[in-house]
Design an enzyme around this catalytic site. Structure first.
Site, PDB file in Angstrom:
ATOM      1  N   ILE A 444       0.931  -1.172  -0.092  1.00 39.76           N
ATOM      2  CA  ILE A 444      -0.084  -0.072  -0.078  1.00 39.76           C
ATOM      3  C   ILE A 444       0.929   1.279  -0.028  1.00 39.76           C
ATOM      4  O   ILE A 444       0.548   2.497  -0.466  1.00 39.76           O
ATOM      5  CB  ILE A 444      -1.012  -0.008   1.152  1.00 39.76           C
ATOM      6  CG1 ILE A 444      -1.976  -1.332   1.201  1.00 39.76           C
ATOM      7  CG2 ILE A 444      -1.697   1.167   1.025  1.00 39.76           C
ATOM      8  CD1 ILE A 444      -2.594  -1.372  -0.274  1.00 39.76           C
ATOM      9  N   ASP A 612      -4.386   8.206  -1.975  1.00 38.30           N
ATOM     10  CA  ASP A 612      -4.941   7.208  -1.046  1.00 38.30           C
ATOM     11  C   ASP A 612      -6.189   8.139  -0.660  1.00 38.30           C
ATOM     12  O   ASP A 612      -6.013   9.236  -0.135  1.00 38.30           O
ATOM     13  CB  ASP A 612      -4.268   7.159   0.020  1.00 38.30           C
ATOM     14  CG  ASP A 612      -3.073   5.870  -0.302  1.00 38.30           C
ATOM     15  OD1 ASP A 612      -3.262   5.285  -1.316  1.00 38.30           O
ATOM     16  OD2 ASP A 612      -1.947   6.091   0.519  1.00 38.30           O
ATOM     17  N   HIS A 654      -6.760   4.017  -2.162  1.00 36.36           N
ATOM     18  CA  HIS A 654      -6.767   2.925  -1.234  1.00 36.36           C
ATOM     19  C   HIS A 654      -7.757   3.580  -0.130  1.00 36.36           C
ATOM     20  O   HIS A 654      -7.726   4.796   0.224  1.00 36.36           O
ATOM     21  CB  HIS A 654      -5.235   2.859  -0.561  1.00 36.36           C
ATOM     22  CG  HIS A 654      -5.310   2.198   0.678  1.00 36.36           C
ATOM     23  ND1 HIS A 654      -5.786   0.972   0.760  1.00 36.36           N
ATOM     24  CD2 HIS A 654      -5.194   2.247   1.947  1.00 36.36           C
ATOM     25  CE1 HIS A 654      -5.586   0.273   2.249  1.00 36.36           C
ATOM     26  NE2 HIS A 654      -5.209   1.415   2.542  1.00 36.36           N
ATOM     27  N   HIS A 707      -2.850  -4.446  11.014  1.00 37.19           N
ATOM     28  CA  HIS A 707      -3.047  -3.809  12.394  1.00 37.19           C
ATOM     29  C   HIS A 707      -2.932  -5.107  13.488  1.00 37.19           C
ATOM     30  O   HIS A 707      -3.496  -4.574  14.604  1.00 37.19           O
ATOM     31  CB  HIS A 707      -4.464  -3.411  12.269  1.00 37.19           C
ATOM     32  CG  HIS A 707      -4.701  -2.102  11.401  1.00 37.19           C
ATOM     33  ND1 HIS A 707      -4.927  -2.129  10.114  1.00 37.19           N
ATOM     34  CD2 HIS A 707      -4.539  -0.812  11.814  1.00 37.19           C
ATOM     35  CE1 HIS A 707      -4.981  -0.853   9.520  1.00 37.19           C
ATOM     36  NE2 HIS A 707      -4.603  -0.090  10.646  1.00 37.19           N
TER      37      HIS A 707
END
Length: 769
Positions: A444, A612, A654, A707
């Site tokens: 990303i 993004d 994103h 995460h």
């Protein structure tokens, strides 16, 4: 109307948790790393609570909140309080409640965490409860009671805070393996007795009032949901052994739910009177006010950092005095969403500093307003005069207006916000230029922000490292990141963003109109804190911001390197925005600045440019009627920033950790060539939502949950990829993590990306056999 029985007092719904130097973050991460034991962690937390209550009391708050403090997330705390522990975490929680608590938040190598998503339209993330027909609730009042007793022993009047039962159920999701159409609200009969028990325990422990937070009531609610709200507060209100109940709503107007609360037997109601929620004033008058009830009036904006217009708020409060039995003054919501203390920002121009109010200053505003309401405005005349001067200073400052920027925005046309070629033409040109394999792999944008990188930035700020030395250190990191990605077998590379402190702040520091803070930390999730910049004036780009870094990285490899930018909506959503002009106007200014950067990246050779917009969904207005206008300017701003490129330049975007169903049409309106989204925790749910909506472009649903510290196996990543293929054709499917990797360590990053690439190769082989 009834006569007021109590003079107006000041209170707050909740307060920042981290401490002035992010002591909580350091203690929690120390516990995870084994440097801090459980007792030391709890001692740090208790000290932070003690200091917060003391400061609030000294400021003039007469009733402090308890229970709003959390080691990770208040919704996770609610899950513990009602005993809704997912079966996969039950053994860990039973063996060690603290370790099990963090396992639910972060997962372990063997067990996945709870899903995470945005808290209404804020940038705070909460952990989503997982419920099903077999869920059994059980009251666990230990945390709420212990923190109440802590405050009482210290001599404070305390009001425990709990997430309300409606909000808890309405934000929950069906547990894994449960039918997708299962409605958690059907568990209300089981949950209400648990809340009754929690309230009884708090009453026994000495609570006079308990605050039940019900922000879900400011969203559009069905008649059945409003009926459930009426039932909840009728039944809880009918309990005999309970504290007085304050039902707090915030973030928007209460609408039809206000009628329900006005008729319910609860003793208090909290309402937001800022921004769109200012409509609550007229709505409250329309229902005949709150006779016999306490009103907590949220007249100070708890989500932005600008000083309050004290005279305007006093006018609102004066009207409210005739609409309730007792009116107390508060911020609009918990102060969790703003930094702690603007007085620490000593690098800012002193005049500009006077325009800002963080949690401590907002608390002072609340207590000042309560005093003025209680004792008369003559007692605060000097404060009102100073406030008028500060508001006038901001309105007339050259910082806020740039004629050249405004002229450029006025000159834009609809054609500027549309790419000349349709996607069908663009994709042919892009595939010919890029020549990527089936199921192309990428990341990303960011790679781990190591201690060494953070130290280099600190050394640069402190003068221990000069610009040349800093540049050398960053270039070394870029070389390592490019070399690693080539070796790992990734198809589209990134430079890793070692030079970026934050995906918004980095750009804000290079754009006019933004102010950066040094201590303006705000919790995003868990121990992740960000410093949102302050958007104070008109926006322009004096010079290229990323082009040199892109050019350096691309020279190191033959594979395409993505140019990486943050989109205009996210630049607003993750900043404290100006409140003196429409958001759409500000978004267009940011978009034009980014458009210049996009075209410069293309001129430097970028074949892939990612802009993004993770905040597009989170900024969606809570009321359906307000959404079309927002989505119109938000999607226009994205297109304005990205539409100045050739057909063979591939535009990516994103998004992460949000419920996307409500914005599927808007995602299509962005007209990005490729979109990557969070999908690992939600088990590819978003891929199926996109397919059902007929989304026609390329998609990268994440197969690696960044995460969590757990490393996905190749088999797990491949299974997720196959699930994505059940919704998205292989020629339109990308393979990538959920989000950037800046918060992860290198060992887990390498192992996880190895699994990701191996999974892509495995599934490619299956498709070509």
């Amino acid at each position: 109307m009834t006569t007021r029985s109590t003079a107006p007092q000041a209170t707050v719904y909740g307060y920042p948790r981290q401490g002035p130097n992010r002591e909580l973050k350091k203690a929690v991460e120390g516990y995870w790393a084994g440097r801090v034991d459980a007792d030391a962690l709890h001692a740090t937390a208790a000290g932070l609570r003690r200091n917060t209550w003391r400061r609030l009391t000294e400021a003039g708050v007469t009733e402090v909140p308890t229970g709003d403090f959390s080691l990770y997330d208040h919704m996770l705390d609610a899950t513990v309080a009602v005993g809704a522990i997912p079966p996969r975490h039950r053994a860990a929680v039973d063996a060690d409640p603290l370790a099990g608590y963090f396992a639910m938040a972060r997962g372990t190598q063997d067990v996945a965490p709870l899903e995470m998503t945005k808290w209404f339209d804020t940038n705070y993330h909460y952990l989503v409860p997982e419920l099903g027909p077999d869920t059994v609730f059980a009251a666990n009042p230990a945390k709420a009671v212990a923190e109440l007793r802590e405050a009482v022993v210290l001599g404070h009047r305390a009001r425990p805070v709990l997430v309300g039962p409606l909000t808890y159920l309405l934000l929950a999701k069906p547990a894994p393996g449960v039918a997708a159409d299962f409605q958690p609200i059907t568990l209300l009969d089981r949950l209400l007795p648990v809340y009754a028990e929690l309230l009884a325990e708090l009453w026994t422990a000495g609570a006079d009032w308990v605050q039940l937070d019900e922000p879900a009531l400011v969203q559009d609610r069905t008649p059945a949901e409003l009926g459930a709200a009426a039932r909840v507060y009728r039944e809880l209100g009918a309990l005999t052994e309970r504290p007085k109940l304050l039902v707090a709503s915030y973030f928007d107007r209460a609408g039809e739910a206000l009628k329900v609360l006005a008729k319910s037997p609860v003793e208090g109601v909290g309402l937001d009177f800022t921004g769109p929620a200012a409509a609550n004033l007229a709505e409250l008058a329309a229902v005949g006010g709150l006779p016999g009830k306490r009103l907590i009036a949220g007249v100070v904006d708890g989500r932005n950092v600008w000083i309050n217009d004290l005279e305007q708020s006093l006018g609102t409060l004066a009207t409210l005095l005739g609409l309730a039995d007792r009116v107390d003054v508060a911020p609009s919501c918990s102060l969790l969403h703003v930094p702690l203390d603007s007085d620490r920002e000593r690098d800012l121009d002193p005049q500009i500093s006077r325009w800002l109010a963080f949690a401590e200053q907002k608390t002072a505003e609340v207590t000042l307003l309560a005093r003025g309401l209680r004792e008369g405005t003559d007692t605060i005349a000097a404060d009102l005069a100073a406030n008028r001067a500060d508001l006038a200073s901001r309105a007339g400052s050259a910082v806020t207006r740039d004629p050249a920027v405004r002229a450029r925005v006025a000159a834009t046309t609809a054609e500027d916000g549309r790419r000349p070629q349709p996607y069908a033409e663009r994709t042919v040109a892009q595939r010919a230029r890029l020549r990527l394999p089936l199921l192309p792999t990428t990341t990303i944008g960011s790679f781990p922000q190591t201690t060494e990188l953070r130290t280099a930035r600190a050394d640069l700020r402190a003068g221990r490292l000069d610009q040349a030395g800093y540049r050398d250190r960053m270039e070394s990191e870029v070389r390592e990141v490019i070399a690693y990605q080539e070796k790992a077998g990734l198809d589209v590379l990134v430079h890793g963003e070692p030079e970026r402190n934050d995906m918004v702040q980095y750009f804000a520091e290079q754009l006019t109109g933004y102010l950066a803070t040094r201590h303006g930390w705000v919790q995003s999730y868990g121990t992740r804190y960000v410093r949102p910049p302050v958007l104070a004036g008109d926006i322009s780009r004096p010079a290229p911001m990323t082009v040199d870094w892109f050019r350096y990285a691309q020279e190191l490899t033959d594979r395409p390197v993505k140019g990486m930018l943050t989109g205009p909506v996210t630049m607003l959503a993750w900043s404290f925005v100006r409140d003196d002009q429409p958001l759409g106007d500000t978004a267009r200014q940011v978009a034009l600045a980014l458009r210049d950067e996009v075209t410069d990246l293309e001129a430097a050779g970028a074949a892939v440019i990612q802009v993004d917009e993770p905040a597009l969904r989170e900024t969606l207005p809570l009321r359906t009627a307000d959404r079309p206008a927002y989505l119109a300017w938000a999607t226009e701003a994205f297109r304005l920033s990205t539409s100045g490129v050739r057909a063979d330049t591939q535009i990516h975007t994103h998004m992460c950790y949000a419920e996307f169903g409500a914005i599927m049409t808007a995602i299509d309106e962005l007209d990005a060539d490729v979109i990557s989204l969070e999908a690992a925790r939600s088990h590819m749910e978003v891929a199926h939502e996109l397919a059902e909506a007929g989304y026609p472009r390329e998609v990268g649903p994440g197969v690696y949950d960044i995460h969590s510290p757990r490393v996905p196996s190749t088999a797990e990543a491949a299974d997720l990829l196959r699930a994505g293929l059940a919704a998205i054709p292989a020629d339109r499917l990308w393979v990538n993590p959920d989000c950037g990797l800046k918060t992860r360590g290198w060992p887990e990053t390498r192992a996880s990306l190895d699994s990701l690439v191996a999974a892509a190769h495995l599934v490619r082989a299956e498709l070509t056999d």
